[in-house]
Scaffold this active site. Structure first.
Site, PDB file in Angstrom:
ATOM      1  CE  LYS A   1      -3.769   2.210   2.657  1.00 27.92           C
ATOM      2  NZ  LYS A   1      -4.584   2.298   3.771  1.00 27.92           N
TER       3      LYS A   1
ATOM      4  CE  LYS B   1      -6.296   1.644  -1.214  1.00 33.35           C
ATOM      5  NZ  LYS B   1      -7.356   1.553   0.172  1.00 33.35           N
TER       6      LYS B   1
END
Length: 200
Positions: A62, A125
């Site tokens: 992330k 992500k």
């Protein structure tokens, strides 16, 4: 007076939340934190309480990205100043615990740790700026990879299409295809319903 992230206490709370979700009937839990050791702790908690069939999807990579803006604005979750300090400015981003966009090796290191701790799927992500990371994790681990097309990626296509600069359907399907080509087994996108309709 600056806030600190308490890793172990946060992991304890994540385990309680994951168990609560499993008890409510969830098939998958996927905490969006970046705490160390959370995958293993959650897996152990679920297994201990008889929820070994509940999967854990890890937010493995992330990144501290500029593409989260629309989501953060909608939830009012953008970085803000310390409420206990009248002088401290708000942090410009979440780089203290999200990954450096320039760091490729950290994603692989975290992926291998998450795999060892018992993750069932690894997430990258945002998606489009990190196709190389999707490919890397696909090649270096045995787990399925999820690509998350975040709010900023969605908003860019929507805005360009609204201005007549691109063909929305063509751009969306091309983008989703790029995730699949890079190695994603699963794609999370705000375009899910549209894509399903277009692909019928």
């Amino acid at each position: 007076g600056h806030a600190r992230i308490l890793n172990d206490l946060t992991v304890e709370q994540l385990c309680k939340q994951a168990l609560c979700h499993a008890q409510a009937g969830c098939d998958v839990v996927s905490p969006s934190d970046m705490m160390d050791g959370r995958v293993g702790a959650i897996r152990e908690t679920l297994d201990t309480h008889g929820y070994s069939d509940v999967s854990v999807v890890s937010y493995t990579a992330k990144y501290a990205s500029g593409f989260y803006g629309p989501f953060r604005e909608a939830l009012d979750s953008a970085p803000r100043a310390d409420e206990n300090s009248a002088t401290a400015p708000p942090p410009p981003n979440k780089k203290t615990y999200q990954m450096d966009p320039a760091n490729k090796r950290e994603a692989l290191r975290e992926a291998l740790l998450d795999e060892q701790e018992g993750a069932d799927m690894l997430m990258v992500k945002p998606g489009l700026p990190y196709l190389d990371i999707i490919l890397l994790l696909k090649e270096e681990t045995q787990l399925p990879i999820a690509a998350y097309q975040v709010s900023g990626e969605y908003a860019m296509i929507k805005a360009a299409a609204a201005n007549g600069w691109i063909d929305e359907k063509a751009a969306v399907l091309e983008t989703l295809t790029s995730f699949k080509r890079a190695g994603a087994s699963c794609i999370l996108t705000y375009y899910a319903k549209d894509a399903a309709r277009w692909l019928r």
